[in-house]
Design a protein around this motif. Structure first.
Motif, mmCIF file in Angstrom:
data_model
loop_
_atom_site.group_PDB
_atom_site.id
_atom_site.type_symbol
_atom_site.label_atom_id
_atom_site.label_comp_id
_atom_site.label_asym_id
_atom_site.label_seq_id
_atom_site.Cartn_x
_atom_site.Cartn_y
_atom_site.Cartn_z
ATOM 1 N N PHE A 1 53.782 2.052 24.195
ATOM 2 C CA PHE A 1 52.905 0.934 24.535
ATOM 3 C C PHE A 1 52.570 0.113 23.292
ATOM 4 C CE2 PHE A 1 48.732 -0.933 25.691
ATOM 5 C CZ PHE A 1 49.145 -1.663 26.789
ATOM 6 N N ALA A 2 52.348 0.802 22.179
ATOM 7 C CA ALA A 2 52.079 0.095 20.926
ATOM 8 C C ALA A 2 53.257 -0.791 20.543
ATOM 9 C CB ALA A 2 51.784 1.096 19.807
ATOM 10 N N GLU A 3 54.459 -0.276 20.703
ATOM 11 C CA GLU A 3 55.650 -1.075 20.381
ATOM 12 C C GLU A 3 55.755 -2.296 21.296
ATOM 13 O OE1 GLU A 3 57.899 -0.928 17.965
ATOM 14 O OE2 GLU A 3 56.693 0.659 17.066
ATOM 15 N N LYS A 4 55.417 -2.097 22.573
ATOM 16 C CA LYS A 4 55.480 -3.216 23.520
ATOM 17 C C LYS A 4 54.468 -4.289 23.160
ATOM 18 C CE LYS A 4 57.176 -5.113 27.250
ATOM 19 N NZ LYS A 4 58.592 -5.558 27.292
ATOM 20 N N LEU A 5 53.267 -3.880 22.809
ATOM 21 C CA LEU A 5 52.246 -4.849 22.407
ATOM 22 C C LEU A 5 52.701 -5.638 21.192
ATOM 23 C CD1 LEU A 5 48.998 -2.694 22.763
ATOM 24 C CD2 LEU A 5 49.702 -4.581 24.240
ATOM 25 N N ASN A 6 53.250 -4.936 20.226
ATOM 26 C CA ASN A 6 53.727 -5.600 19.025
ATOM 27 C C ASN A 6 54.838 -6.601 19.349
ATOM 28 O OD1 ASN A 6 53.681 -5.498 15.929
ATOM 29 N ND2 ASN A 6 55.847 -5.233 16.372
ATOM 30 N N GLU A 7 55.757 -6.186 20.196
ATOM 31 C CA GLU A 7 56.878 -7.045 20.583
ATOM 32 C C GLU A 7 56.406 -8.304 21.293
ATOM 33 O OE1 GLU A 7 60.190 -6.851 24.140
ATOM 34 O OE2 GLU A 7 59.716 -4.987 23.073
ATOM 35 N N LEU A 8 55.501 -8.138 22.257
ATOM 36 C CA LEU A 8 55.022 -9.296 23.020
ATOM 37 C C LEU A 8 54.220 -10.244 22.135
ATOM 38 C CD1 LEU A 8 53.994 -7.569 26.365
ATOM 39 C CD2 LEU A 8 55.992 -9.019 25.942
ATOM 40 N N GLY A 9 53.430 -9.691 21.234
ATOM 41 C CA GLY A 9 52.664 -10.541 20.336
ATOM 42 C C GLY A 9 53.559 -11.433 19.493
ATOM 43 N N ARG A 10 54.628 -10.865 18.984
ATOM 44 C CA ARG A 10 55.530 -11.623 18.126
ATOM 45 C C ARG A 10 56.349 -12.646 18.919
ATOM 46 N NH1 ARG A 10 55.600 -9.800 13.047
ATOM 47 N NH2 ARG A 10 57.623 -10.721 12.560
ATOM 48 N N GLN A 11 56.474 -12.432 20.211
ATOM 49 C CA GLN A 11 57.195 -13.383 21.061
ATOM 50 C C GLN A 11 56.310 -14.533 21.533
ATOM 51 O OE1 GLN A 11 58.724 -11.093 24.326
ATOM 52 N NE2 GLN A 11 60.267 -10.021 23.096
ATOM 53 N N SER A 12 55.022 -14.425 21.332
ATOM 54 C CA SER A 12 54.067 -15.337 21.961
ATOM 55 C C SER A 12 54.006 -16.727 21.334
ATOM 56 C CB SER A 12 52.665 -14.730 21.916
ATOM 57 O OG SER A 12 52.174 -14.705 20.577
ATOM 58 N N SER A 13 54.427 -16.853 20.087
ATOM 59 C CA SER A 13 54.296 -18.122 19.356
ATOM 60 C C SER A 13 52.841 -18.589 19.289
ATOM 61 C CB SER A 13 55.173 -19.220 19.989
ATOM 62 O OG SER A 13 56.539 -18.847 19.957
ATOM 63 N N ASN A 14 51.921 -17.639 19.327
ATOM 64 C CA ASN A 14 50.487 -17.915 19.248
ATOM 65 C C ASN A 14 49.918 -16.966 18.197
ATOM 66 O OD1 ASN A 14 47.584 -17.382 19.868
ATOM 67 N ND2 ASN A 14 47.911 -18.906 21.470
ATOM 68 N N SER A 15 49.484 -17.511 17.072
ATOM 69 C CA SER A 15 49.120 -16.664 15.942
ATOM 70 C C SER A 15 47.952 -15.732 16.246
ATOM 71 C CB SER A 15 48.807 -17.524 14.715
ATOM 72 O OG SER A 15 47.839 -18.512 15.014
ATOM 73 N N ALA A 16 46.949 -16.204 16.973
ATOM 74 C CA ALA A 16 45.815 -15.337 17.299
ATOM 75 C C ALA A 16 46.237 -14.248 18.273
ATOM 76 C CB ALA A 16 44.669 -16.155 17.887
ATOM 77 N N LEU A 17 46.996 -14.609 19.310
ATOM 78 C CA LEU A 17 47.469 -13.620 20.265
ATOM 79 C C LEU A 17 48.321 -12.581 19.555
ATOM 80 C CD1 LEU A 17 48.843 -14.373 23.837
ATOM 81 C CD2 LEU A 17 49.733 -12.508 22.439
ATOM 82 N N GLU A 18 49.163 -13.010 18.628
ATOM 83 C CA GLU A 18 49.986 -12.068 17.863
ATOM 84 C C GLU A 18 49.121 -11.117 17.047
ATOM 85 O OE1 GLU A 18 53.297 -12.025 14.264
ATOM 86 O OE2 GLU A 18 53.022 -13.847 15.435
ATOM 87 N N ASP A 19 48.099 -11.663 16.389
ATOM 88 C CA ASP A 19 47.215 -10.807 15.599
ATOM 89 C C ASP A 19 46.468 -9.810 16.478
ATOM 90 O OD1 ASP A 19 47.912 -11.867 13.155
ATOM 91 O OD2 ASP A 19 46.116 -13.098 12.930
ATOM 92 N N PHE A 20 45.999 -10.242 17.635
ATOM 93 C CA PHE A 20 45.290 -9.327 18.533
ATOM 94 C C PHE A 20 46.225 -8.229 19.038
ATOM 95 C CE2 PHE A 20 42.480 -13.187 19.769
ATOM 96 C CZ PHE A 20 41.704 -13.001 18.632
ATOM 97 N N SER A 21 47.448 -8.601 19.380
ATOM 98 C CA SER A 21 48.411 -7.606 19.861
ATOM 99 C C SER A 21 48.763 -6.611 18.760
ATOM 100 C CB SER A 21 49.680 -8.298 20.360
ATOM 101 O OG SER A 21 49.410 -9.126 21.470
ATOM 102 N N THR A 22 48.928 -7.112 17.553
ATOM 103 C CA THR A 22 49.228 -6.226 16.421
ATOM 104 C C THR A 22 48.049 -5.300 16.146
ATOM 105 O OG1 THR A 22 50.636 -7.938 15.458
ATOM 106 C CG2 THR A 22 49.947 -6.148 14.010
ATOM 107 N N LEU A 23 46.836 -5.841 16.237
ATOM 108 C CA LEU A 23 45.641 -5.019 16.066
ATOM 109 C C LEU A 23 45.633 -3.864 17.060
ATOM 110 C CD1 LEU A 23 42.667 -5.011 14.675
ATOM 111 C CD2 LEU A 23 41.947 -5.926 16.888
#
Length: 331
Positions: A267-289
């Protein structure tokens, strides 16, 4: 371990704070020794923001000076929400509210505006970019919800859920700091990849929502959360007692933790993957968090103690916060 499943943030939420956190300043959450200052759109000099130089990967946060002033704001807001608003039916629009219900909503709207106003200075105090973004989003969604209360309809509840979600994530980050779990586990977590982009410094006078239109990953993220919740390993873990340290785990509990580990890691890997695909810097940071705190939680298993649950809570609340923001944006 009273393991709470990651899912949609409850329609009713009260932010519980068990202690005032006293913490001190630290270096940025990024991994670079010499980061480049982030651009600013606020009109204020970048130096006004303690997180201006945090341009590196999001990590588990071990210290932050904004936690101490944040906790009283949470306590006050929680007290205001205890006026009957917690028991509300969010499907009922303002057009058919009773006078008592209207009074409850308006009081909470005022409390959210007040909390947002008090939170604004913390955007400059925090030394971490992702904390700044969480404060920004608490402010933006709390104010948006308050603005919608006079003409409230059911979809507006997603604004409240996002604001409450951001507040709870901040609360558990701070509790992980004060009870030591963040410092104990952070060195064990592999660093995240550098962000694909970095959020500019926001407008401290009027932060904006990070999602105003549906993002391309919203549907996949919602499905990922639902799939995670549906796994039998998560269901089995949910009812266990978080007060039992790893040294006292039964063979059955240890086996349950072993079975759960790859589910959490996936699940952590999926969150990281989706965040990086989002092209939204805040969404990416939240997903990485969320991903990094989930990894820290998994790494706590061999020596787990009760404070480590704050790592899980940080992760499990972040993903639904994003889902609520997606829903508020029509996604």
């Amino acid at each position: 371990m009273a393991k709470w499943i990651i899912g949609a943030v409850a329609l009713v939420a009260v932010i519980a704070v068990t202690a005032v956190v006293a913490v001190s300043c630290t270096k940025s959450s990024g991994g670079s020794d010499k980061p480049t200052a982030a651009p600013t759109t606020s009109g204020a000099p970048a130096s006004d923001f303690a997180s201006a130089n945090d341009t590196g990967p999001v990590s588990v946060i071990t210290e932050d000076p904004s936690c101490a002033p944040w906790m009283p704001i949470l306590n006050t807001l929680a007290d205001a929400e205890a006026n009957g608003w917690k028991e509300r039916d969010p499907s009922i629009p303002a057009t058919v509210w009773s006078q008592d219900v209207r009074t409850q909503y308006l009081a909470v709207a005022d409390a959210m505006r007040s909390a947002a106003e008090q939170t604004a200075p913390l955007m400059k105090v925090t030394t971490h970019r992702v904390m700044r973004e969480l404060y920004e989003q608490f402010i933006a969604y709390a104010e948006a919800y308050a603005d919608h209360v006079p003409v409230y309809t059911a979809p507006d509840n997603q604004l409240a859920l996002t604001a409450v979600g951001a507040a709870e994530v901040l609360s558990h980050i701070c509790q992980a700091i004060t009870y030591g779990s963040a410092a104990a586990r952070a060195p064990l977590v592999e660093p995240a990849q550098p962000p694909t982009s970095v959020s500019p410094l926001g407008n401290s006078n009027r932060p904006v929502r990070f999602l105003t239109t549906p993002n391309l990953v919203c549907s996949d993220l919602r499905q990922a959360v639902d799939a995670f919740n549906a796994t039998p390993e998560v269901a089995a873990w949910k009812g266990t007692d978080a007060n039992i340290p790893a040294s006292q785990w039964t063979p059955e509990l240890r086996a349950s933790a072993t079975a759960l580990k790859p589910v959490l890691e996936s699940f952590a890997e999926k969150l990281n993957e989706l965040g990086r695909q989002s092209s939204n810097s805040a969404l990416e940071d939240f997903s990485t968090l969320a991903a990094q705190y989930m990894r820290a939680y998994v790494l706590s298993f061999p020596t787990f103690t009760r404070p480590d649950e704050n790592l899980y809570d940080t992760s499990r609340l972040t993903a639904p916060m994003i889902v609520s923001a997606c829903a508020a944006a029509g996604g």
